[in-house]
Design a protein around this motif. Structure first.
Motif, PDB file in Angstrom:
ATOM      1  N   ALA A  83       0.839  -1.194   0.000  1.00  0.00           N
ATOM      2  CA  ALA A  83       0.000   0.000   0.000  1.00  0.00           C
ATOM      3  C   ALA A  83       0.877   1.247   0.000  1.00  0.00           C
ATOM      4  O   ALA A  83       0.633   2.197  -0.739  1.00  0.00           O
ATOM      5  N   ARG A  86       2.433   1.662  -3.401  1.00  0.00           N
ATOM      6  CA  ARG A  86       1.427   2.141  -4.344  1.00  0.00           C
ATOM      7  C   ARG A  86       1.263   3.641  -4.214  1.00  0.00           C
ATOM      8  O   ARG A  86       1.117   4.367  -5.168  1.00  0.00           O
ATOM      9  N   ARG A  87       1.237   4.059  -2.951  1.00  0.00           N
ATOM     10  CA  ARG A  87       1.032   5.440  -2.613  1.00  0.00           C
ATOM     11  C   ARG A  87       2.134   6.306  -3.225  1.00  0.00           C
ATOM     12  O   ARG A  87       1.869   7.367  -3.741  1.00  0.00           O
ATOM     13  N   GLU A 102     -18.192  12.180  -2.845  1.00  0.00           N
ATOM     14  CA  GLU A 102     -18.468  13.169  -1.824  1.00  0.00           C
ATOM     15  C   GLU A 102     -17.330  14.165  -1.658  1.00  0.00           C
ATOM     16  O   GLU A 102     -17.432  15.078  -0.857  1.00  0.00           O
ATOM     17  N   LEU A 114      -2.413  13.134   1.014  1.00  0.00           N
ATOM     18  CA  LEU A 114      -2.758  13.073   2.436  1.00  0.00           C
ATOM     19  C   LEU A 114      -2.499  11.678   2.991  1.00  0.00           C
ATOM     20  O   LEU A 114      -2.002  11.510   4.102  1.00  0.00           O
ATOM     21  N   LEU A 115      -2.843  10.674   2.173  1.00  0.00           N
ATOM     22  CA  LEU A 115      -2.577   9.299   2.599  1.00  0.00           C
ATOM     23  C   LEU A 115      -1.087   9.097   2.827  1.00  0.00           C
ATOM     24  O   LEU A 115      -0.671   8.359   3.711  1.00  0.00           O
ATOM     25  N   ARG A 118       1.471  13.788   3.801  1.00  0.00           N
ATOM     26  CA  ARG A 118       1.868  15.179   3.599  1.00  0.00           C
ATOM     27  C   ARG A 118       1.015  16.079   4.472  1.00  0.00           C
ATOM     28  O   ARG A 118      -0.090  15.721   4.871  1.00  0.00           O
ATOM     29  N   PRO A 120      -1.645  18.947   5.247  1.00  0.00           N
ATOM     30  CA  PRO A 120      -2.807  19.346   4.463  1.00  0.00           C
ATOM     31  C   PRO A 120      -2.509  20.527   3.540  1.00  0.00           C
ATOM     32  O   PRO A 120      -2.972  20.582   2.411  1.00  0.00           O
TER      33      PRO A 120
ATOM     34  N   MET C   1      -0.881  13.769  10.403  1.00  0.00           N
ATOM     35  CA  MET C   1      -1.739  14.962  10.427  1.00  0.00           C
ATOM     36  C   MET C   1      -2.689  14.940   9.220  1.00  0.00           C
ATOM     37  O   MET C   1      -3.897  14.956   9.343  1.00  0.00           O
ATOM     38  N   GLY C   2      -2.044  14.834   8.051  1.00  0.00           N
ATOM     39  CA  GLY C   2      -2.843  14.796   6.822  1.00  0.00           C
ATOM     40  C   GLY C   2      -3.788  13.612   6.822  1.00  0.00           C
ATOM     41  O   GLY C   2      -4.930  13.721   6.391  1.00  0.00           O
ATOM     42  N   ARG C   3      -3.296  12.500   7.384  1.00  0.00           N
ATOM     43  CA  ARG C   3      -4.130  11.296   7.369  1.00  0.00           C
ATOM     44  C   ARG C   3      -5.344  11.451   8.282  1.00  0.00           C
ATOM     45  O   ARG C   3      -6.441  11.029   7.950  1.00  0.00           O
ATOM     46  N   VAL C   5      -6.780  14.282   9.035  1.00  0.00           N
ATOM     47  CA  VAL C   5      -7.680  15.185   8.308  1.00  0.00           C
ATOM     48  C   VAL C   5      -8.489  14.385   7.303  1.00  0.00           C
ATOM     49  O   VAL C   5      -9.720  14.529   7.192  1.00  0.00           O
ATOM     50  N   LEU C   6      -7.802  13.499   6.611  1.00  0.00           N
ATOM     51  CA  LEU C   6      -8.458  12.722   5.569  1.00  0.00           C
ATOM     52  C   LEU C   6      -9.534  11.816   6.139  1.00  0.00           C
ATOM     53  O   LEU C   6     -10.665  11.774   5.645  1.00  0.00           O
ATOM     54  N   ARG C   9     -12.382  13.881   7.247  1.00  0.00           N
ATOM     55  CA  ARG C   9     -13.109  14.469   6.131  1.00  0.00           C
ATOM     56  C   ARG C   9     -13.998  13.432   5.459  1.00  0.00           C
ATOM     57  O   ARG C   9     -15.171  13.678   5.172  1.00  0.00           O
ATOM     58  N   LEU C  10     -13.413  12.249   5.226  1.00  0.00           N
ATOM     59  CA  LEU C  10     -14.194  11.202   4.567  1.00  0.00           C
ATOM     60  C   LEU C  10     -15.396  10.830   5.415  1.00  0.00           C
ATOM     61  O   LEU C  10     -16.496  10.637   4.898  1.00  0.00           O
ATOM     62  N   ARG C  13     -17.962  13.769   5.297  1.00  0.00           N
ATOM     63  CA  ARG C  13     -18.618  13.879   4.000  1.00  0.00           C
ATOM     64  C   ARG C  13     -19.623  12.756   3.791  1.00  0.00           C
ATOM     65  O   ARG C  13     -20.682  12.945   3.235  1.00  0.00           O
ATOM     66  N   LEU C 314      -9.679   3.635  -2.159  1.00  0.00           N
ATOM     67  CA  LEU C 314      -8.725   4.055  -1.128  1.00  0.00           C
ATOM     68  C   LEU C 314      -7.479   3.186  -1.166  1.00  0.00           C
ATOM     69  O   LEU C 314      -6.364   3.665  -1.019  1.00  0.00           O
ATOM     70  N   LYS C 315      -7.709   1.884  -1.396  1.00  0.00           N
ATOM     71  CA  LYS C 315      -6.569   0.990  -1.418  1.00  0.00           C
ATOM     72  C   LYS C 315      -5.737   1.221  -2.668  1.00  0.00           C
ATOM     73  O   LYS C 315      -4.513   1.158  -2.620  1.00  0.00           O
ATOM     74  N   VAL C 317      -5.207   3.957  -4.210  1.00  0.00           N
ATOM     75  CA  VAL C 317      -4.341   5.134  -4.110  1.00  0.00           C
ATOM     76  C   VAL C 317      -3.399   5.019  -2.921  1.00  0.00           C
ATOM     77  O   VAL C 317      -2.742   5.977  -2.559  1.00  0.00           O
ATOM     78  N   GLY C 318      -3.342   3.839  -2.321  1.00  0.00           N
ATOM     79  CA  GLY C 318      -2.304   3.613  -1.323  1.00  0.00           C
ATOM     80  C   GLY C 318      -2.746   3.591   0.115  1.00  0.00           C
ATOM     81  O   GLY C 318      -1.927   3.715   1.006  1.00  0.00           O
ATOM     82  N   GLY C 319      -4.063   3.454   0.360  1.00  0.00           N
ATOM     83  CA  GLY C 319      -4.537   3.341   1.738  1.00  0.00           C
ATOM     84  C   GLY C 319      -4.214   1.966   2.283  1.00  0.00           C
ATOM     85  O   GLY C 319      -4.453   0.958   1.619  1.00  0.00           O
ATOM     86  N   THR C 320      -3.627   1.894   3.481  1.00  0.00           N
ATOM     87  CA  THR C 320      -3.340   0.600   4.077  1.00  0.00           C
ATOM     88  C   THR C 320      -4.638   0.017   4.634  1.00  0.00           C
ATOM     89  O   THR C 320      -5.596   0.747   4.863  1.00  0.00           O
ATOM     90  N   LEU C 323      -5.930   1.900   7.573  1.00  0.00           N
ATOM     91  CA  LEU C 323      -6.551   3.192   7.277  1.00  0.00           C
ATOM     92  C   LEU C 323      -7.967   2.997   6.768  1.00  0.00           C
ATOM     93  O   LEU C 323      -8.895   3.725   7.148  1.00  0.00           O
TER      94      LEU C 323
END
Lengths: 246, 174, 613
Positions: A83, A86-87, A102, A114-115, A118, A120, C1-3, C5-6, C9-10, C13, C314-315, C317-320, C323
């Motif tokens: 993962a 991939r990211r 959404e 973000l994943l 990084r 925000p 931090m970014g994660r 937020v993500l 947010r998800l 939403r 999500l997976k 784009v690299g979500g474990t 996550l």
């Protein structure tokens, strides 16, 4: 190291089912993609080309063989490590776009940044730059449902680029698009190509495949032909093809 | 290219030769480049001889570019006939087909190799056509023509795939 | 931090994209948390005010009293000497009294109630000094009224009251831990367990005033004892009390008509109502919690179908896997925390209303405090409900192959061969219904469980109601009635919430089935089945589990009542039990008709086409 292939597969195999129902979706494939190269894999639906792409990007695990990505072997590492890889190393572009309905365009683009952890603010700045690059700076705040098919795919491409991947893997990227939108996407790929981005595109459409540097034809899980499309000059001009000469 | 094309371009209004060339260029885009400049004048001269257009000299005597060409009544008649023609260019598939049959029959060449070579050639052409199309601005007339070229090539490629499959099956049977 | 937020947010939403589902989730969990907090808050309400009162009034550990033998051949005055002798008992460290007590009646604002009028000193006593809430302590000519009695009579300091025909001014309103509040005040010297009119209050006046209220021979006396070890009050009493057979009539010897009341007994009696209500609430809260789990499971399970693609994405784009699970959990846990907060607030607001009859003790008039333990427990339960219901789908989603998820292959329906064979002989709607039901066995189980829990609650409520209306409880006259009514209100509240939640569940399950069966019903309609038949099938698919649930719920409900209150079980009337099944069926049919109809009326073509998209 400069000549090391970005993507490399050796004796790659992927089986589904068992016994009588065994299907070899990918059956002993060897592939090397050099940095900056655009490779198209073409074949009828069910020939195994999507499975191959999934294997190259670590979305699926091979039954046998090796997959190397940016000099690292990925078929032997754990789900989490794949993962992460991939990211950072792969950008996927799908036929069905696969945007989150959404999230707005810019939020979709910054998703993988973000994943990757990084901040925000940095992710947002990068996402806006990318949208600018794909010509959608004015659509950043739009939800995918408010965008046309071509625009959605451009957002998806921007997302794929967000972590500066070593390779972009595109699965029928224009399958759901009309001619004009297809041309937009192809133009975008061309500009990526010029910027040195490595690209692997699988498609059943010879027109898309023909834009690549190298075209691999796949049938029943195997590579049956490989054609380098650059270099060689065509015997007849386009005018002749249109009936303007002779 | 048939003379009727030049005739039809004149039907809109009396024009100079260079104006006709400009219209052609706009309609054909990058394909127009392949046309040599003289072709239009050769056609105009022939049409004048055939009494389908008349040339009116406006300025200095012997400059072709100064000539304004006008359609005659016969010319109008000819344009109408041409527009209603149901002619369609026939691709010469029979020749290639017979080439494969001959190659297989005589054993002088492998039909599969012939098909492959042909396929690569068509793919390169297709690549050129697509690249030309990508270079065209949105909504240009030439893009439509390039689309037509690409679609034909695609159809040809599909036929070649069928040929390849068919001949390789025959090869494995014998 | 970014994660982070993500993930947030998800989650936010997704909630915003499906506000109705989120609201249903919130309601389901909140119903459970409200009831649970109410039960927990009441547990404190039941114990605490008495303790508070005891502390504030230097409450006696043992209240001893003697009454005169009633008029008759053996009539004689109360044995004050015997009472006073108790102060010399081992373990007694302090005492107040003996005080004279007149049994009489009081009248104010046109209402007459029996009262125990206790004569006190104008100075403060070291043991059992009633805490004056309003006004001032007894002075010659003024009366202090026990708080619950003052409440019931609607009197305040300054008002007039007539006691035993004499007019007094009310000097104050006070509470005590020595005596149960109105209407449970007992006659000093008379065993409170004996059948008697439980509509008695307590007033205090000066000793001189009290003595004037009845003939000296009719006075009872009360003595408040403080022990070295208050916890040993029971043992102290057991050691002194003559054996129970020595009742007033036979026991002319030893210490006749002496009554010893340890403080623990008074405490238990003072909080009996609150404890009953609390029991009902905790039982109800557990049932509602079960229903909430069912609701959440159905909602979450139903949503997972359309979450599959998000997971794949999500997976890709690299979500474990972690996550992905976090995203799925965050949303529901967020809703659960919100529901916990709402439930605590609601429970805290409602608690005083339910606990009100214990007024007359300090602290119960206000709102019982929310302890950290209560907050923690309720939040933990809410989060647990969300996690339990989400965990399985979340883990399953996190583990799904990315490729499969992206292809949006929802879990394929099960094929239950015997059901298909069986249904082949049935009319179209039933055939479809059975096959629809057979496609998702787990959802079928949830539907059965949901209805079973609701019916369990209902049957239990019916049984408790039957018990309330038949027990000697209700036959007692007067204002005591308010008490049973209050318990009835709590029952009603819980029943309504159970029914509402079960209704929400039914609708949610039907809707999930409708969505799930979209393709099957479109196909059926393309093959010539009418929308009405599809509607009937979708309804029937819910009706079958509902009836099974109802049948399971009846014995479960009776068992629940027996478990909660093993002493006095009264079965509800048979006709009520029998009516539960058809009524459940009718209600479920009604509830499912709307979503089923909406689902069945869609034109089939777009659904069939959507397959190719």
């Amino acid at each position: 190291m400069a000549d090391a292939p970005v993507v490399c597969a050796r004796e790659l195999r992927r089986d589904y089912g068992k016994g009588e129902g065994l299907v070899r979706a990918v059956d002993g494939v060897d592939l090397e993609v050099a940095a900056g190269e655009t490779v198209a894999v073409m074949g009828p639906s069910g020939c195994g080309k999507s499975t191959l792409l999934h294997l190259l990007g670590g979305l699926d695990r091979p039954s046998a063989g090796e997959v190397w990505l940016a000099g690292r072997r990925i078929d032997t590492v754990g789900e989490k490590a794949v993962a992460r890889l991939r990211r950072g190393a792969v950008g996927f572009v799908f036929q069905a776009f696969h945007l989150m309905d959404e999230l707005t365009a810019v939020e979709n683009v910054e998703l993988s940044a973000l994943l990757a952890g990084r901040s925000p603010r940095a992710a947002r700045r990068r996402a806006l730059d990318l949208l600018e690059q794909v010509g959608l700076a004015d659509r950043a705040g739009f939800l995918p449902t408010a965008l046309s098919g071509g625009q959605r795919q451009r957002v998806a491409i921007a997302r794929a680029l967000s972590n500066e991947p070593v390779v972009v893997l595109a699965d029928e990227p224009t399958g759901n698009l009309d001619t004009a939108a297809t041309l937009d996407v192809l133009r975008l790929f061309e500009s990526l190509h010029e910027a040195g981005q490595t690209l692997v595109i699988v498609t059943h459409d010879s027109r898309i495949a023909a834009t690549a540097d190298r075209l691999i034809t796949m049938r029943d899980g195997r590579f049956v032909d490989e054609t380098r499309l650059t270099g060689g000059t065509t015997g007849r001009s386009l005018g002749a093809l249109a009936g303007l000469e002779g | 290219m048939r003379q009727e094309v030049v005739l039809a371009l004149l039907a809109k209004e009396p024009s100079h030769g260079y104006e006709l060339r400009g219209r052609l260029r706009r309609a054909l885009g990058p394909l127009g480049d392949a046309m040599n400049a003289g072709q239009v004048y050769v056609a105009l001269t022939r049409l004048e001889k055939a009494g389908l257009v008349t040339a009116e000299r406006a300025g200095a005597a012997d400059q072709q570019d100064r000539k304004t060409y006008v359609l005659t009544a016969d010319g109008h008649q000819r344009v109408s006939e041409w527009l209603s023609e149901v002619d369609w260019p026939r691709p010469d598939l029979a020749e290639f087909h017979l080439k494969l049959v001959a190659a297989a029959g005589t054993g002088l060449a492998d039909p599969i190799t012939i098909v492959d070579t042909q396929r690569r050639e068509l793919l390169r052409r297709l690549r050129e056509a697509e690249r030309a199309a990508m270079a065209e601005p949105d909504g240009s007339d030439a893009a439509l023509l390039l689309e037509g070229i690409a679609l034909r090539l695609q159809a040809d490629l599909r036929w070649l795939e069928e040929c390849e499959r068919s001949w390789s099956e025959r090869g494995s049977r014998s | 931090m970014g994660r982070v937020v993500l993930v947030l947010r998800l989650a936010v939403r997704d909630v915003r994209r499906r506000p109705v589902e989120a609201a249903l989730l919130l309601v389901a969990i909140m119903a459970a948390t409200t009831t649970l907090s109410l039960g927990l808050v009441l547990r404190q309400a039941a114990g605490d005010p008495y303790q508070a009162t005891r502390r504030a009034t230097a409450g006696a550990d043992v209240v001893a009293s003697v009454a005169p033998l009633p008029s008759g051949t053996q009539a004689r005055p109360a044995d004050v000497a015997g009472l006073t002798a108790l102060t010399g008992q081992k373990g007694v460290v302090a005492h107040s009294g003996p005080y004279p007590v007149a049994r009489t009646s009081a009248e104010a604002h046109g209402r007459t109630v029996a009262v125990t009028a206790e004569g006190r000193d104008t100075t403060s006593a070291s043991v059992d000094q009633p805490k004056v809430l309003h006004g001032s302590w007894v002075r010659p000519g003024t009366v202090v009224v026990e708080a619950a009695l003052a409440d019931a009579l609607g009197v305040r300091p300054g008002d007039r009251i007539t006691i035993a025909g004499r007019r007094f001014q009310i000097g104050g309103v006070a509470v005590t831990a020595a005596m149960l509040p109105y209407p449970e005040a007992f006659d000093y010297g008379v065993q409170p367990t004996m059948a008697q009119v439980k509509d008695r209050g307590l007033v205090w006046l000066t000793q001189a005033d009290a003595r004037r209220l009845s003939a000296p021979a009719d006075l009872s006396y009360v003595l408040n004892l403080k022990l070295a070890d208050p916890a040993a009050a029971m043992q102290f009493v057991d050691a002194l009390e003559p054996d129970p057979s020595g009742s007033p009539t036979s026991g002319a010897q030893s210490v006749p008509l002496l009554m010893l009341e340890p403080w623990q007994v008074t405490r238990d009696n003072a909080s009996i109502l609150a404890r009953n209500a609390q029991r009902v609430l905790v039982a109800g809260g557990s049932l509602l919690g079960l229903l909430a789990v069912a609701s959440v499971a159905v909602l979450v399970g139903g949503r997972m179908a359309d979450q599959t693609r998000r997971v794949g994405l999500l997976k890709a784009v690299g979500g474990t896997p972690g996550l992905v699970a976090a995203v799925l959990l965050a949303e529901h846990v967020g809703v659960a925390v919100l529901a916990a907060a709402g439930g605590l607030a609601l429970g805290w607001l409602v608690a005083p209303i339910v606990a009100e009859p214990t007024a007359g003790l300090i602290g119960s008039a206000g709102t019982p405090p929310l302890t950290m333990a209560t907050v923690g427990l309720v939040t933990a339960v809410a989060v647990a409900v969300a996690v339990v219901a989400t965990l399985v789908p979340a883990v399953r989603a996190a583990r799904t192959s990315t490729v499969v998820a992206l292809a949006d292959a929802a879990r394929p329906p099960r094929r239950t061969a015997w059901l298909i064979t069986l249904s082949a002989r049935m009319p179209a709607p039933l055939l479809l219904a059975l096959r629809l039901a057979g496609r998702r066995p787990r959802r079928l189980v949830l539907a059965v469980m949901s209805l079973a829990v609701a019916v369990t609650g209902l049957v239990a409520a019916l049984a408790l109601k039957a018990q309330l209306s038949t027990s000697n409880f209700a036959s007692t006259a007067g204002l005591n009635h308010a008490r049973t009514e209050r318990l009835g209100d709590v029952l009603l509240l819980i029943s309504v919430m159970l029914i509402a939640l079960a209704a929400v569940n039914t609708i949610v399950i039907t809707w999930a089935t409708v969505l799930d069966a979209r393709h099957a019903s479109a196909l059926a309609r393309a093959l010539g089945v009418t929308p009405q038949q599809v509607t009937a099938a979708l309804s029937a698919a819910q009706l079958l589990p509902a009836l099974v649930g109802a049948l399971l719920g009846i014995p479960a409900g009776l068992a629940l009542v027996a478990a909660v209150d093993p002493d006095s079980t009264v079965d509800p009337p048979l006709w009520q039990l029998l009516a539960v099944v058809p009524v459940t069926g009718l209600v479920v049919a009604g509830l499912t008709a709307v979503p089923a109809l909406l689902g069945a009326r869609r034109p089939p073509a777009p659904v069939l086409q959507a397959e190719h998209a």
